[in-house]
Design a protein around this motif. Structure first.
Motif, short mmCIF file in Angstrom:
data_model
loop_
_atom_site.label_atom_id
_atom_site.label_comp_id
_atom_site.label_asym_id
_atom_site.label_seq_id
_atom_site.Cartn_x
_atom_site.Cartn_y
_atom_site.Cartn_z
N ASN A 74 -4.17 -3.66 -14.48
CA ASN A 74 -3.54 -2.34 -14.73
C ASN A 74 -2.56 -2.16 -15.67
O ASN A 74 -2.63 -1.33 -16.42
N PHE A 153 0.14 1.12 -10.20
CA PHE A 153 -0.47 -0.16 -9.27
C PHE A 153 0.68 -0.91 -8.62
O PHE A 153 0.70 -1.33 -7.43
N PHE A 173 -7.28 -1.13 -6.16
CA PHE A 173 -7.21 -0.51 -7.33
C PHE A 173 -8.18 0.36 -7.80
O PHE A 173 -7.47 1.47 -8.31
#
Length: 249
Positions: A74, A153, A173
């Protein structure tokens, strides 16, 4: 607009799959790039320096500290999009890939991008298990990227305790990405599902015949794609040393 007029940014996210990343860069340089007006490769890497001591065929290499798998992915995705958007270069599309995601049929890739251009799709990707949007390979417009990224995230995982335990076990995710995209677009008709890979299931998780591979098992990847990839890439593969070495050894 013709493909030769389009400017493309290719963003690759890598931790440990350095061999796959190098082979992917060969494909991008020799197969993708000749189709477009210009193509720049942005490589975000958070593995050990000894694994990847210097640049290969990317234009921009950014190194990051190691983090847990999804948090690191992320972070690199957020940073990579930021690097593309702040580059000062006006791109028509951004192609985002994990290191081991090879889209090796350039003609099919061109068809996907020209379809997005003609019909004004903001995102091209696949449905993960028929529900969420896949993040290992997707194409999006810079306009959409500005509105979707950064993805928070880590913030969400820390905020909701249950997710901290489950995020390695389910597609949190992808869910966060999907919710953010849908909140911005508000219309699923602006999303183009890639033909031949519209939805990802166990049977095609790592492979779609004749154009796509993302296996984690190198031997399985060679077995599945070797009969076709040499025919598809033709003489171009002579200028792809890392890909050739990967497939032959």
């Amino acid at each position: 607009m013709k493909a030769k007029n389009l400017k493309i940014a290719s963003l690759i996210i890598t931790y440990s799959r350095v061999l796959e990343a190098k082979a992917q860069m060969d494909i991008i340089r020799e197969a993708w790039q000749p189709m477009f007006g210009s193509l720049d490769i942005y490589h975000e890497f958070n593995g050990k320096s000894s694994w990847y001591p210097k640049k290969y065929r990317e234009d921009f290499l950014h190194r990051h500290r190691q983090m847990p798998h999804f948090i690191g992915a992320n972070h690199m995705l957020n940073q990579g999009i930021k690097h593309v958007l702040r580059s000062g270069r006006k791109y028509d599309f951004i192609i985002v890939t994990s290191a081991d995601a090879w889209f090796y049929d350039p003609k099919k890739l061109k068809e996907v991008i020209l379809t997005c251009q003609k019909k004004r799709f903001q995102l091209a990707t696949s449905l993960w298990a028929g529900i969420g949007l896949s993040t290992e390979f997707f194409i999006l417009s810079p306009e959409l990227a500005k509105k979707v990224f950064p993805l928070r995230f880590s913030h969400i995982i820390k905020k909701y305790g249950l997710l901290k335990w489950t995020y390695t076990k389910i597609a949190i995710f992808e869910s966060i990405f999907t919710l953010k995209v849908m909140r911005v677009l508000k219309n699923p008709n602006k999303i183009y599902l890639i033909p031949g890979r519209r939805a990802i299931w166990l049977k095609n998780r790592f492979y779609s015949s004749n154009f796509y591979a993302s296996h984690h098992d190198q031997r399985k990847r060679k077995k599945d794609i070797s009969p076709n990839i040499f025919a598809i890439l033709g003489n171009k593969i002579e200028n792809m040393p890392s890909l050739h070495r990967f497939l032959r050894h």
